[in-house]
Design a protein around this motif. Sequence first.
Motif, PDB file in Angstrom:
ATOM      1  N   GLY A   1       0.631  -1.258   0.137  1.00 47.04           N
ATOM      2  CA  GLY A   1       0.344   0.389   0.190  1.00 47.04           C
ATOM      3  C   GLY A   1       0.692   1.055  -0.247  1.00 47.04           C
ATOM      4  O   GLY A   1       0.889   2.041   0.054  1.00 47.04           O
ATOM      5  N   ARG A   2       2.157   1.199   0.406  1.00 42.78           N
ATOM      6  CA  ARG A   2       2.843   2.045   0.853  1.00 42.78           C
ATOM      7  C   ARG A   2       3.321   2.849  -0.794  1.00 42.78           C
ATOM      8  O   ARG A   2       3.284   3.444  -0.948  1.00 42.78           O
ATOM      9  N   SER A   3       4.076   1.046  -1.095  1.00 40.68           N
ATOM     10  CA  SER A   3       4.293   1.686  -2.405  1.00 40.68           C
ATOM     11  C   SER A   3       3.375   2.256  -3.595  1.00 40.68           C
ATOM     12  O   SER A   3       4.076   2.849  -4.591  1.00 40.68           O
ATOM     13  N   GLU A   4       2.431   2.034  -3.442  1.00 40.63           N
ATOM     14  CA  GLU A   4       1.179   2.422  -4.200  1.00 40.63           C
ATOM     15  C   GLU A   4       1.348   3.425  -4.071  1.00 40.63           C
ATOM     16  O   GLU A   4       0.534   4.576  -5.296  1.00 40.63           O
ATOM     17  N   ALA A   5       0.990   4.556  -2.729  1.00 39.61           N
ATOM     18  CA  ALA A   5       0.708   5.294  -2.174  1.00 39.61           C
ATOM     19  C   ALA A   5       1.791   6.457  -2.906  1.00 39.61           C
ATOM     20  O   ALA A   5       1.819   7.915  -3.125  1.00 39.61           O
ATOM     21  N   LEU A   6       3.349   5.841  -3.077  1.00 41.37           N
ATOM     22  CA  LEU A   6       4.350   6.328  -3.576  1.00 41.37           C
ATOM     23  C   LEU A   6       4.024   6.715  -5.129  1.00 41.37           C
ATOM     24  O   LEU A   6       4.295   7.464  -5.869  1.00 41.37           O
ATOM     25  N   GLU A   7       3.583   5.720  -5.510  1.00 40.22           N
ATOM     26  CA  GLU A   7       3.544   5.479  -7.316  1.00 40.22           C
ATOM     27  C   GLU A   7       2.862   6.815  -7.287  1.00 40.22           C
ATOM     28  O   GLU A   7       2.255   7.292  -8.856  1.00 40.22           O
ATOM     29  N   ARG A   8       1.590   6.798  -6.547  1.00 41.70           N
ATOM     30  CA  ARG A   8       0.409   7.867  -7.178  1.00 41.70           C
ATOM     31  C   ARG A   8       0.683   8.928  -6.815  1.00 41.70           C
ATOM     32  O   ARG A   8      -0.122  10.154  -7.897  1.00 41.70           O
ATOM     33  N   LEU A   9       1.850   9.492  -5.667  1.00 42.11           N
ATOM     34  CA  LEU A   9       2.475  10.730  -5.133  1.00 42.11           C
ATOM     35  C   LEU A   9       2.943  11.009  -6.683  1.00 42.11           C
ATOM     36  O   LEU A   9       3.138  12.062  -7.060  1.00 42.11           O
ATOM     37  N   GLU A  10       4.727  10.145  -6.712  1.00 39.20           N
ATOM     38  CA  GLU A  10       4.970  10.243  -7.995  1.00 39.20           C
ATOM     39  C   GLU A  10       4.931  10.706  -9.552  1.00 39.20           C
ATOM     40  O   GLU A  10       4.561  11.700 -10.281  1.00 39.20           O
ATOM     41  N   SER A  11       3.515   9.741 -10.156  1.00 39.80           N
ATOM     42  CA  SER A  11       2.222  10.399 -10.533  1.00 39.80           C
ATOM     43  C   SER A  11       1.808  11.549 -11.455  1.00 39.80           C
ATOM     44  O   SER A  11       2.008  12.368 -12.199  1.00 39.80           O
ATOM     45  N   ALA A  12       0.950  11.582  -9.546  1.00 41.23           N
ATOM     46  CA  ALA A  12       1.032  13.160  -9.981  1.00 41.23           C
ATOM     47  C   ALA A  12       1.641  14.706  -9.483  1.00 41.23           C
ATOM     48  O   ALA A  12       1.212  15.292 -10.446  1.00 41.23           O
ATOM     49  N   THR A  13       3.073  13.908  -9.083  1.00 34.89           N
ATOM     50  CA  THR A  13       3.782  14.944  -8.857  1.00 34.89           C
ATOM     51  C   THR A  13       4.733  14.974 -10.887  1.00 34.89           C
ATOM     52  O   THR A  13       4.730  16.404 -11.623  1.00 34.89           O
ATOM     53  N   SER A  14       4.730  13.914 -11.527  1.00 26.75           N
ATOM     54  CA  SER A  14       5.360  14.088 -12.946  1.00 26.75           C
ATOM     55  C   SER A  14       3.757  14.515 -13.939  1.00 26.75           C
ATOM     56  O   SER A  14       4.537  15.248 -14.993  1.00 26.75           O
ATOM     57  N   ALA A  15       3.058  14.193 -13.490  1.00 28.72           N
ATOM     58  CA  ALA A  15       1.846  15.410 -14.126  1.00 28.72           C
ATOM     59  C   ALA A  15       1.603  16.622 -14.670  1.00 28.72           C
ATOM     60  O   ALA A  15       2.154  17.139 -15.740  1.00 28.72           O
TER      61      ALA A  15
ATOM     62  N   LEU B   1       4.541  21.811 -16.775  1.00 29.24           N
ATOM     63  CA  LEU B   1       5.273  23.171 -16.843  1.00 29.24           C
ATOM     64  C   LEU B   1       6.837  22.982 -17.564  1.00 29.24           C
ATOM     65  O   LEU B   1       7.100  23.761 -18.540  1.00 29.24           O
ATOM     66  N   LEU B   2       7.098  21.606 -18.015  1.00 29.51           N
ATOM     67  CA  LEU B   2       8.430  21.100 -19.028  1.00 29.51           C
ATOM     68  C   LEU B   2       7.717  21.697 -20.520  1.00 29.51           C
ATOM     69  O   LEU B   2       8.489  22.523 -20.575  1.00 29.51           O
ATOM     70  N   ALA B   3       6.080  21.263 -21.066  1.00 24.38           N
ATOM     71  CA  ALA B   3       6.455  21.717 -22.403  1.00 24.38           C
ATOM     72  C   ALA B   3       5.479  23.275 -22.320  1.00 24.38           C
ATOM     73  O   ALA B   3       6.651  23.583 -23.342  1.00 24.38           O
ATOM     74  N   ARG B   4       4.774  24.130 -21.341  1.00 20.23           N
ATOM     75  CA  ARG B   4       5.176  25.838 -21.149  1.00 20.23           C
ATOM     76  C   ARG B   4       6.763  26.176 -21.629  1.00 20.23           C
ATOM     77  O   ARG B   4       6.548  27.152 -22.358  1.00 20.23           O
ATOM     78  N   GLU B   5       7.730  25.504 -21.308  1.00 22.09           N
ATOM     79  CA  GLU B   5       8.628  25.793 -21.066  1.00 22.09           C
ATOM     80  C   GLU B   5       9.519  25.701 -21.963  1.00 22.09           C
ATOM     81  O   GLU B   5       9.689  26.850 -22.627  1.00 22.09           O
ATOM     82  N   LEU B   6       9.289  24.969 -22.678  1.00 21.18           N
ATOM     83  CA  LEU B   6       9.517  24.258 -24.627  1.00 21.18           C
ATOM     84  C   LEU B   6       9.386  25.361 -24.929  1.00 21.18           C
ATOM     85  O   LEU B   6       9.667  25.685 -26.164  1.00 21.18           O
ATOM     86  N   LEU B   7       7.606  25.781 -24.975  1.00 21.54           N
ATOM     87  CA  LEU B   7       6.744  26.302 -26.461  1.00 21.54           C
ATOM     88  C   LEU B   7       7.340  28.183 -26.162  1.00 21.54           C
ATOM     89  O   LEU B   7       7.851  28.561 -27.070  1.00 21.54           O
ATOM     90  N   ALA B   8       7.739  28.112 -24.923  1.00 23.68           N
ATOM     91  CA  ALA B   8       8.069  29.506 -24.557  1.00 23.68           C
ATOM     92  C   ALA B   8       9.745  29.947 -25.353  1.00 23.68           C
ATOM     93  O   ALA B   8       9.829  30.885 -25.842  1.00 23.68           O
TER      94      ALA B   8
ATOM     95  N   GLN C   1      18.526   7.885  -7.717  1.00 22.67           N
ATOM     96  CA  GLN C   1      17.212   7.653  -7.581  1.00 22.67           C
ATOM     97  C   GLN C   1      16.067   8.110  -7.498  1.00 22.67           C
ATOM     98  O   GLN C   1      15.282   7.673  -8.151  1.00 22.67           O
ATOM     99  N   ASP C   2      16.453   9.431  -8.394  1.00 21.61           N
ATOM    100  CA  ASP C   2      15.189  10.546  -8.316  1.00 21.61           C
ATOM    101  C   ASP C   2      15.149   9.479  -9.896  1.00 21.61           C
ATOM    102  O   ASP C   2      13.423   9.464 -10.130  1.00 21.61           O
ATOM    103  N   TRP C   3      16.298  10.189 -10.823  1.00 27.07           N
ATOM    104  CA  TRP C   3      15.732   9.348 -11.936  1.00 27.07           C
ATOM    105  C   TRP C   3      15.571   8.060 -12.485  1.00 27.07           C
ATOM    106  O   TRP C   3      14.556   8.204 -12.969  1.00 27.07           O
ATOM    107  N   LEU C   4      15.742   7.546 -11.190  1.00 32.15           N
ATOM    108  CA  LEU C   4      15.736   5.914 -11.401  1.00 32.15           C
ATOM    109  C   LEU C   4      13.953   5.801 -11.137  1.00 32.15           C
ATOM    110  O   LEU C   4      13.494   5.080 -12.122  1.00 32.15           O
ATOM    111  N   ARG C   5      13.597   6.867 -10.339  1.00 32.16           N
ATOM    112  CA  ARG C   5      12.085   6.118 -10.088  1.00 32.16           C
ATOM    113  C   ARG C   5      11.231   6.886 -11.505  1.00 32.16           C
ATOM    114  O   ARG C   5      10.317   6.990 -11.552  1.00 32.16           O
ATOM    115  N   THR C   6      11.988   8.179 -11.897  1.00 33.63           N
ATOM    116  CA  THR C   6      11.061   8.352 -13.314  1.00 33.63           C
ATOM    117  C   THR C   6      11.237   7.420 -14.133  1.00 33.63           C
ATOM    118  O   THR C   6      10.077   7.783 -15.208  1.00 33.63           O
TER     119      THR C   6
END
Length: 613
Positions: free
Chosen positions: A401-415, A420-427, A525-530
């Motif tokens: 459950g904790r692993s899944e909660a972490l995945e949900r948090l990371e998914s929301a963060t990456s979304a 931000l990344l797309a808007r920066e590239l457009l700019a 580790q941060d990029w591995l999670r991504t």
Amino acid sequence: MTNDYAESAAADALERLALSVDEACTTGEDPWSALQQLGTLRQGSEEVSELLSYAERALAYEFEELTGAWGEVTLGRRFSSATGDWPPAFDQVGDAEKRCWSGLAERVRSPLALAHFKDLTLQTGAAQGRERALEVIDLYLQLSRVESLDNYYRASCLRRAWTLARRFGLGDHEEAARHALFDFSGAATRVWNASPAVIFRALEPLAVAPRRGAFVDPSRAEVLDLLALVEAAHPADVTTLEAVFQAREAGALGDPDRELARRRLVSGYMQIAAVTEGLVKQHWLHTAAQAAQRFGLTDLRREAVSLLQSIDLSELGLRSVSHEVLMPRYAFDARLGQYRKSRDAETALALWLTTPAPTGSYERNSASVARQGLGLLDLVSRSILDQYGLPVRTSTGPESGRSEALERLESATSASQAILLARELLAIGREYGPIAETHVVATLVSRFGSDHRLTASWLSALCSFWDGRPGDSARAAFPLIEAATRGLLLSLGDPLYRIETGAAGGRFPSLETYADHLEQHDFDQDWLRTIRGPISDLRNALAHGHLLDPSAEDAALLLRVAGLLVAISPPDSTTVDQNEVVARLRDPVKVAARSARLRRRWRLVWVSAKAAD
């Protein structure tokens, strides 16, 4: 004289206790209810005799199944206490308590008390031999005919009598117990309309052949017919379905019988699915597919999977939970101020390549999940569905459950980071485009020391993004992630190509294998999670046709990870110094920033041989 008096007093105490036990067992429906009756003797008494405590513990033992012996039961502690430590295990019972039980076995008169205490003496070894076993068997057979007793207990008495007859090689008594079990389970099914728990308590032992003699009275065919009757009497009941399957498999004569039992189980799951809807229907089809996969029933697995895929997402009854938050238009442009310090497209892209991992900090995310906890999710099973409503993973327990909660948090963060990344590239494209690709590639290669071909391909994918073709950009960006990773690992003496073996041709492994090898070399580790999270999800969606029209955010996310790996990938993976590559892996953003002459936190330092302007 004193010893004679003490023995007489002890005998009197046992006689009085035996009368109380008889009274409790006469009004009780089974030993457990008799225990509750016996407990009334404690009322109004500040002191409880040791003998009474012995009798109470004796009545707390219940029948439980013997491991490794289908259908056989013994006395145990099943559901006798919440913690499972009362009454004590038989090997922890003292001699004085065993003597008390033996004394009560000789003094009680109630058939229920007689059977229970004599069985206890047999179980503890206080009494031994076929004569005591015969006594206990006859008592249990007698109790099974007492209609005032609890039906589940009556079935258990028959099961225990059958067990003892098999254990002591009493063929005639095993035959009598089998006949009684068959009559009892038949009446429970046809007449009483008893619960499956009662029916199978008596029916399950009949699935196995007698220890001695032929399989008659009842015959194997009669037992199978009764199993089919029970199954028909309780349609769409999974407990009955699985109990019938277990009995059929236990009594199977060979592989054909075993396969037939397994097919009926899988078909039963699908029949239950046919009369249910939404997520419940999906659950039983998923269960059927898993069972068919486990048993190697390919045709049934295909049928179950086809039915599973035919369920429309709208049929699942899912509800979207959304929250509206009023935000200023510049909220998603918060990082654009950093790009005001850029002088050209090259330095703007260098800044873009120093943005943090899209999933955020693994350490901070983990701490956040640990603080919040899971609550009720700890207590239930959890199913994760894909965008089509198909089950991806089912889990239980707090750790997953904790692993899944972490995945949900990371998914929301990456979304949110993808926006931000797309808007920066457009700019950047709007400010500096159209760009001179050859010049930008040469500048980036010189700045990062990266591979020329990979850098040119990355910029080509980026230009597709700026041209308003995010789908083309995303599909071009992903292969660069694997290509750059291969170069990094090859430079470390860790080639991933799998040579041909037998009929299997040579090939490169999956993305997860790339991530595993990067982790072995201490990749951030941060990029591995991504890579293991949103990038892996996007890769699968693109490869299997689930994502036909990638968005600008999808493309930006892939471009960001591809850009990082291309930037730190060496130009010549066979000759580059391995220590330098290891340093790039451990803190890739820092390396990118240093190569681009950037300080952390995106403050740009212009290095020039001349004085600053």
